[in-house]
Design an enzyme around this catalytic site. Sequence first.
Site, short mmCIF file in Angstrom:
data_model
loop_
_atom_site.label_atom_id
_atom_site.label_comp_id
_atom_site.label_asym_id
_atom_site.label_seq_id
_atom_site.Cartn_x
_atom_site.Cartn_y
_atom_site.Cartn_z
N ASP A 44 -48.84 -0.28 8.38
CA ASP A 44 -47.65 0.26 7.73
C ASP A 44 -47.83 0.47 6.23
OD1 ASP A 44 -46.05 0.50 9.88
OD2 ASP A 44 -44.90 -1.33 9.55
N LYS A 66 -44.08 4.66 7.08
CA LYS A 66 -42.96 5.50 6.67
C LYS A 66 -42.38 4.85 5.42
CE LYS A 66 -41.30 3.95 11.12
NZ LYS A 66 -40.32 3.80 12.09
N MET A 179 -33.74 -3.40 2.19
CA MET A 179 -33.48 -1.95 2.24
C MET A 179 -32.11 -1.62 1.64
SD MET A 179 -35.08 -1.19 6.00
CE MET A 179 -34.36 -2.60 6.81
#
Length: 262
Positions: A44, A66, A179
């Site tokens: 990742d 991502k 996030m």
Amino acid sequence: MSVRNSISEKKPRLTLVGAGPGDHELITIKGAKALQNATVILYDALIDPKIFEYASPRVIKRFVGKRCGLHTYSQEEINEMIVSYALTYGHVVRLKGGDPFVFGRGYEELAYAGSFGIETEIIPGVTSATSLPALKKIPLTTRGLNESFWVLTGTTADRKVSNDIFLAAQTNATVVILMGLKKLGEITEIYKEANKENLPVAIIVNGSLPNEQFITGTIKDIGLKVNESDIHGPALILIGEAVSLQLDKTATFIKNIENQLA
Ligand code: SAH
């Protein structure tokens, strides 16, 4: 290499490995051993390349990360890559930041590979949610101060602020938001509505890495401080009285708590 060995190496299998929060030494010993045995590593965006020191020099490495909505591969494509690499090469390690089962979609990957009869294993990792506060010497729980810590996502699957933040703002819990930086304005508004303008807040960016940034403030002024800083990278938001313990007030605070408990 004996025939027996090459057959066993080709056996399709998936090991989901938690890489830890950033610092490559924060992977577990079991995770590092899995990297050593991998034929393929699918990794990742939040992985420090130094971690590949633990892998075989012949390993096939594929970046499938991502970042912030910029999808290199969709989740479905990643699931399919896991299966096709395992069927072709044998042992696939899927290396994910922190712990694969904390906002990591690790469960979906294990389930998808399992549905093809591929043997699966998970090696948990050190999650950013608990390790980054610890590295800053911020205790998530303290006797007499709070009874829980909550780990939330700032952004839900439909890109909205999570309803859980309204609930968390009503408690004395230490709140850890992943996030959430893009939603900081909305989050601080929710806390203001709960009359918590002076509650301490910390932001940890690129935690445990050499380019780490650390910003502290209160619900009232953290937005301004973040706007004035040049932030690049993943960020963790920490809200609660616990954050003030990071400062030099620790000794006095512990004394007060001890007096209260006496
Ligand atoms: N499975 C991961 C979390 C994946 S979600 C874990 O257990 O840690 C990705 C979010 O985690 C980022 O947007 C950020 O909020 C947080 N995060 C992960 N690594 C971080 C780091 N080194 N510094 C700050 N935040 C981090």
